[in-house]
Design a protein around this motif. Structure first.
Motif, PDB file in Angstrom:
ATOM      1  N   ASN A 129      -5.887  -3.963   2.097  1.00 48.16           N
ATOM      2  CA  ASN A 129      -6.191  -2.676   1.438  1.00 48.16           C
ATOM      3  C   ASN A 129      -4.887  -1.837   1.567  1.00 48.16           C
ATOM      4  OD1 ASN A 129      -8.933  -3.217   1.226  1.00 48.16           O
ATOM      5  ND2 ASN A 129      -9.438  -2.284   3.038  1.00 48.16           N
ATOM      6  N   ALA A 130      -3.808  -2.310   1.924  1.00 45.97           N
ATOM      7  CA  ALA A 130      -2.506  -1.624   2.076  1.00 45.97           C
ATOM      8  C   ALA A 130      -1.615  -2.314   1.154  1.00 45.97           C
ATOM      9  CB  ALA A 130      -1.868  -1.799   3.542  1.00 45.97           C
ATOM     10  N   ALA A 131      -0.597  -1.363   0.697  1.00 39.94           N
ATOM     11  CA  ALA A 131       0.649  -1.720  -0.263  1.00 39.94           C
ATOM     12  C   ALA A 131       1.806  -0.890   0.437  1.00 39.94           C
ATOM     13  CB  ALA A 131       0.348  -1.415  -1.505  1.00 39.94           C
ATOM     14  N   GLN A 132       2.899  -1.122  -0.151  1.00 44.56           N
ATOM     15  CA  GLN A 132       4.253  -0.503   0.398  1.00 44.56           C
ATOM     16  C   GLN A 132       5.072  -0.363  -0.602  1.00 44.56           C
ATOM     17  OE1 GLN A 132       4.641  -4.191   2.755  1.00 44.56           O
ATOM     18  NE2 GLN A 132       6.904  -3.901   2.569  1.00 44.56           N
ATOM     19  N   GLN A 133       5.739   0.777  -0.503  1.00 41.08           N
ATOM     20  CA  GLN A 133       6.885   1.076  -1.536  1.00 41.08           C
ATOM     21  C   GLN A 133       8.172   0.287  -1.286  1.00 41.08           C
ATOM     22  OE1 GLN A 133       9.254   4.416  -0.018  1.00 41.08           O
ATOM     23  NE2 GLN A 133      10.159   4.949  -1.839  1.00 41.08           N
ATOM     24  N   ILE A 134       8.577  -0.183  -2.804  1.00 38.62           N
ATOM     25  CA  ILE A 134       9.797  -1.040  -2.453  1.00 38.62           C
ATOM     26  C   ILE A 134      11.073  -0.214  -2.301  1.00 38.62           C
ATOM     27  CG2 ILE A 134      11.105  -2.767  -3.943  1.00 38.62           C
ATOM     28  CD1 ILE A 134       8.573  -3.268  -5.655  1.00 38.62           C
ATOM     29  N   ILE A 135      11.591  -0.584  -1.172  1.00 32.18           N
ATOM     30  CA  ILE A 135      12.826   0.171  -0.873  1.00 32.18           C
ATOM     31  C   ILE A 135      14.148  -0.658  -1.213  1.00 32.18           C
ATOM     32  CG2 ILE A 135      14.303   1.146   1.009  1.00 32.18           C
ATOM     33  CD1 ILE A 135      11.544   1.691   2.455  1.00 32.18           C
ATOM     34  N   PHE A 136      13.973  -2.004  -0.827  1.00 32.51           N
ATOM     35  CA  PHE A 136      15.185  -2.863  -1.081  1.00 32.51           C
ATOM     36  C   PHE A 136      14.667  -4.126  -2.154  1.00 32.51           C
ATOM     37  CE2 PHE A 136      17.864  -0.716   1.685  1.00 32.51           C
ATOM     38  CZ  PHE A 136      17.173  -0.332   2.798  1.00 32.51           C
ATOM     39  N   GLN A 137      15.500  -4.595  -2.904  1.00 28.18           N
ATOM     40  CA  GLN A 137      15.114  -5.688  -3.800  1.00 28.18           C
ATOM     41  C   GLN A 137      14.294  -6.955  -3.096  1.00 28.18           C
ATOM     42  OE1 GLN A 137      18.214  -7.097  -6.280  1.00 28.18           O
ATOM     43  NE2 GLN A 137      16.842  -8.201  -7.758  1.00 28.18           N
ATOM     44  N   ASN A 138      14.671  -7.313  -1.761  1.00 28.79           N
ATOM     45  CA  ASN A 138      14.205  -8.415  -1.326  1.00 28.79           C
ATOM     46  C   ASN A 138      13.291  -7.958  -0.146  1.00 28.79           C
ATOM     47  OD1 ASN A 138      16.129  -7.297   0.565  1.00 28.79           O
ATOM     48  ND2 ASN A 138      16.965  -9.109   1.312  1.00 28.79           N
ATOM     49  N   SER A 143      -3.090   0.501  11.280  1.00 24.37           N
ATOM     50  CA  SER A 143      -4.258   1.595  11.272  1.00 24.37           C
ATOM     51  C   SER A 143      -4.844   1.639   9.797  1.00 24.37           C
ATOM     52  CB  SER A 143      -3.371   2.922  11.371  1.00 24.37           C
ATOM     53  OG  SER A 143      -2.825   2.758  12.769  1.00 24.37           O
ATOM     54  N   THR A 144      -4.294   0.720   8.862  1.00 22.77           N
ATOM     55  CA  THR A 144      -5.172   0.878   7.708  1.00 22.77           C
ATOM     56  C   THR A 144      -6.902   0.671   7.868  1.00 22.77           C
ATOM     57  OG1 THR A 144      -3.060   0.127   6.474  1.00 22.77           O
ATOM     58  CG2 THR A 144      -5.134   0.010   5.320  1.00 22.77           C
ATOM     59  N   PRO A 145      -7.418   1.611   6.944  1.00 18.91           N
ATOM     60  CA  PRO A 145      -8.968   1.134   7.182  1.00 18.91           C
ATOM     61  C   PRO A 145      -9.458  -0.168   6.579  1.00 18.91           C
ATOM     62  CG  PRO A 145      -8.455   3.505   6.323  1.00 18.91           C
ATOM     63  CD  PRO A 145      -7.210   2.622   6.430  1.00 18.91           C
ATOM     64  N   LYS A 146     -10.179  -0.735   7.246  1.00 19.01           N
ATOM     65  CA  LYS A 146     -10.649  -2.147   6.657  1.00 19.01           C
ATOM     66  C   LYS A 146     -11.805  -1.906   5.415  1.00 19.01           C
ATOM     67  CE  LYS A 146      -9.621  -4.645  10.942  1.00 19.01           C
ATOM     68  NZ  LYS A 146     -10.168  -5.483  12.019  1.00 19.01           N
ATOM     69  N   VAL A 148       1.658   8.527   3.064  1.00 20.62           N
ATOM     70  CA  VAL A 148       0.333   7.341   2.921  1.00 20.62           C
ATOM     71  C   VAL A 148      -0.387   8.068   1.867  1.00 20.62           C
ATOM     72  CG1 VAL A 148      -1.604   6.157   3.435  1.00 20.62           C
ATOM     73  CG2 VAL A 148       0.302   6.661   5.149  1.00 20.62           C
ATOM     74  N   LYS A 149      -0.432   7.662   0.544  1.00 19.69           N
ATOM     75  CA  LYS A 149      -1.413   8.009  -0.556  1.00 19.69           C
ATOM     76  C   LYS A 149      -2.142   6.878  -0.776  1.00 19.69           C
ATOM     77  CE  LYS A 149       2.069  10.990  -2.857  1.00 19.69           C
ATOM     78  NZ  LYS A 149       2.780  11.292  -4.081  1.00 19.69           N
ATOM     79  N   TYR A 150      -3.348   7.466  -1.422  1.00 20.67           N
ATOM     80  CA  TYR A 150      -4.574   6.740  -1.911  1.00 20.67           C
ATOM     81  C   TYR A 150      -4.471   6.534  -3.399  1.00 20.67           C
ATOM     82  CZ  TYR A 150      -9.117   4.228  -2.106  1.00 20.67           C
ATOM     83  OH  TYR A 150      -9.953   3.220  -2.400  1.00 20.67           O
ATOM     84  N   PHE A 151      -3.923   5.319  -3.932  1.00 17.05           N
ATOM     85  CA  PHE A 151      -4.003   4.872  -5.449  1.00 17.05           C
ATOM     86  C   PHE A 151      -4.366   3.562  -5.753  1.00 17.05           C
ATOM     87  CE2 PHE A 151      -2.411   5.929  -9.596  1.00 17.05           C
ATOM     88  CZ  PHE A 151      -1.574   4.873  -9.960  1.00 17.05           C
ATOM     89  N   ASP A 152      -4.950   3.326  -6.807  1.00 16.91           N
ATOM     90  CA  ASP A 152      -5.129   1.834  -7.482  1.00 16.91           C
ATOM     91  C   ASP A 152      -6.130   1.075  -6.419  1.00 16.91           C
ATOM     92  OD1 ASP A 152      -2.454   0.594  -9.509  1.00 16.91           O
ATOM     93  OD2 ASP A 152      -4.176   1.829  -9.954  1.00 16.91           O
ATOM     94  N   ASN A 153      -6.844   1.961  -5.559  1.00 10.38           N
ATOM     95  CA  ASN A 153      -7.643   1.640  -4.686  1.00 10.38           C
ATOM     96  C   ASN A 153      -6.864   0.878  -3.355  1.00 10.38           C
ATOM     97  OD1 ASN A 153     -10.466   1.791  -5.999  1.00 10.38           O
ATOM     98  ND2 ASN A 153      -9.785   0.164  -7.353  1.00 10.38           N
ATOM     99  N   LEU A 154      -5.837   1.411  -3.175  1.00 12.36           N
ATOM    100  CA  LEU A 154      -4.963   0.981  -2.093  1.00 12.36           C
ATOM    101  C   LEU A 154      -4.286   2.092  -1.468  1.00 12.36           C
ATOM    102  CD1 LEU A 154      -2.804  -1.934  -3.988  1.00 12.36           C
ATOM    103  CD2 LEU A 154      -4.339  -2.427  -2.155  1.00 12.36           C
ATOM    104  N   PHE A 155      -4.098   2.075  -0.250  1.00 16.54           N
ATOM    105  CA  PHE A 155      -3.362   2.802   0.676  1.00 16.54           C
ATOM    106  C   PHE A 155      -1.845   2.549   0.447  1.00 16.54           C
ATOM    107  CE2 PHE A 155      -6.530   5.109   2.603  1.00 16.54           C
ATOM    108  CZ  PHE A 155      -7.723   4.170   2.870  1.00 16.54           C
ATOM    109  N   ILE A 156      -1.196   3.609  -0.220  1.00 16.92           N
ATOM    110  CA  ILE A 156       0.336   3.323  -0.522  1.00 16.92           C
ATOM    111  C   ILE A 156       1.134   3.898   0.493  1.00 16.92           C
ATOM    112  CG2 ILE A 156       2.122   3.071  -2.349  1.00 16.92           C
ATOM    113  CD1 ILE A 156      -0.514   1.735  -3.360  1.00 16.92           C
ATOM    114  N   HIS A 157       1.938   2.850   1.192  1.00 19.00           N
ATOM    115  CA  HIS A 157       2.915   3.437   2.552  1.00 19.00           C
ATOM    116  C   HIS A 157       4.474   3.581   1.866  1.00 19.00           C
ATOM    117  CE1 HIS A 157      -0.697   1.466   4.163  1.00 19.00           C
ATOM    118  NE2 HIS A 157      -0.261   2.293   5.151  1.00 19.00           N
TER     119      HIS A 157
END
Length: 343
Positions: free
Chosen positions: A205-214, A222-225, A309-318
């Motif tokens: 249920n978690a996703a993360q912002q792309i900061i660096f290309q790699n 802590s992401t809710p299951k 943390v936002k909730y978007f596309d059924n994911l918690f975006i960090h």
């Protein structure tokens, strides 16, 4: 396709699964260890992606499915009997850990936008699917596994991006079949504009912002299951001071404090490193958890990070509010600016 067997970044040495010990690489390949004081079996001590199952499309190994072994190694044991392994890009042969997550069967329908889009396309509604899953309104049940195969990291990322775009747009690009475009590097300009700037994390249920290309997928413990009626409130209640917020191969960042944004559309989390780098006998600098240090540490001098943390596309975006090192006092001021209502 064995060309990716030797291409990997991370190997999990000890994974216990149903009485067997496996080595598991992050390219989705596995290696079953020989049992102590037992005769070596034909499949022991060999790296493999497994053997395709013609009926279900999964990669099998002996009497097991490879994706469950990989998920156990990288995401922990099955949380409950109701949980299954979700292939996020729906490619049943892509067993790279960033493409897998433990999820319930109903969550597999509701939380995976690619699966949901396919169901809505064939059944017109979730209700129709639940009433009679064997009788789609549009077309026939898809049993075509020809496009599915083991993939490189780049192909895995491209596949997921292309399919996520298809899920949002509701249509496959013209001029070809699914297998002809799904692994492509190029995404046309219209698609790239709407493509979210994040990758799926290791935590379900978690996703993360792309900061660096790699950037590689990390964990957000802590992401809710389970996604409830108010997802952000559930997440906020999990954010306890001193508990892990973020984890990667170096160590953890723990929660200092958290609060909702003034519009309550996101959560801001101030965190600090729970490890420091120390030089070893070979002159290399390695991360050491604070709890294992002998000397006294000034907590406020440790690296701090301000996150959203936002909730978007059924994911918690960090995402990170500020990149790089900043003094705690500066980040606390920014934290207050985002969370304190000025009215």
């Amino acid at each position: 396709m064995n060309y990716t067997l030797d291409i990997f970044d991370e190997e999990k040495i000890t994974c216990e699964y149903r009485g067997e010990t496996y080595h598991v690489k992050d390219n989705g390949s596995i290696y079953r260890c020989r049992k102590p004081e037992k005769r070596k079996r034909p499949l022991d001590e060999k790296w493999t992606f497994g053997t395709p199952c013609k009926q279900k499309g999964y990669m099998n190994f002996s009497s097991e499915t490879v994706h469950r072994i990989v998920a156990t190694a990288f995401h922990g044991k099955q949380p409950s009997e109701k949980h299954i392994v979700d292939h996020i890009d729906t490619n049943k042969k892509n067993n790279r850990p960033e493409n897998l997550r433990w999820i319930t069967r109903l969550e597999n329908i509701l939380l995976n936008p690619i699966t949901l889009s396919r169901i809505l396309f064939k059944y017109k509604s979730i209700d129709n699917f639940l009433k009679n899953p064997s009788n789609p309104i549009e077309g026939e049940l898809e049993q075509n596994f020809d496009w599915m195969r083991t993939v490189t990291k780049e192909e895995s990322d491209n596949t997921r991006k292309n399919l996520m775009n298809w899920a949002r747009e509701g249509k496959i690009p013209t001029g070809g079949q699914l297998g002809e475009w799904i692994f492509n590097k190029e995404i046309n300009q219209t698609e790239s504009i709407s493509q979210p700037n994040y990758i799926i994390s290791k935590t379900p249920n978690a996703a993360q912002q792309i900061i660096f290309q790699n950037d590689k997928p990390n964990e957000f413990p802590s992401t809710p299951k389970i996604i409830e009626a108010n997802p952000l409130l559930t997440y906020y209640e999990n954010l306890k001071e001193g508990k892990p917020y973020f984890r990667n191969h170096n160590g953890e960042y723990i929660v200092v404090k958290s609060d909702f944004s003034t519009d309550r559309q996101s959560i801001f989390v101030l965190t600090r490193a729970d490890y420091v780098y120390r030089e070893n006998k070979e002159g290399e600098h390695n991360p050491v958890p604070i709890s294992k240090l002998q000397e006294e540490i000034i907590i406020n001098d440790l690296p701090h990070s301000l996150n959203e943390v936002k909730y978007f596309d059924n994911l918690f975006i960090h995402s990170r509010v500020e990149t790089g090192f900043h003094p705690r006092e500066e980040l606390e001021q920014i934290f207050d600016d985002y969370t304190k209502n000025k009215n």
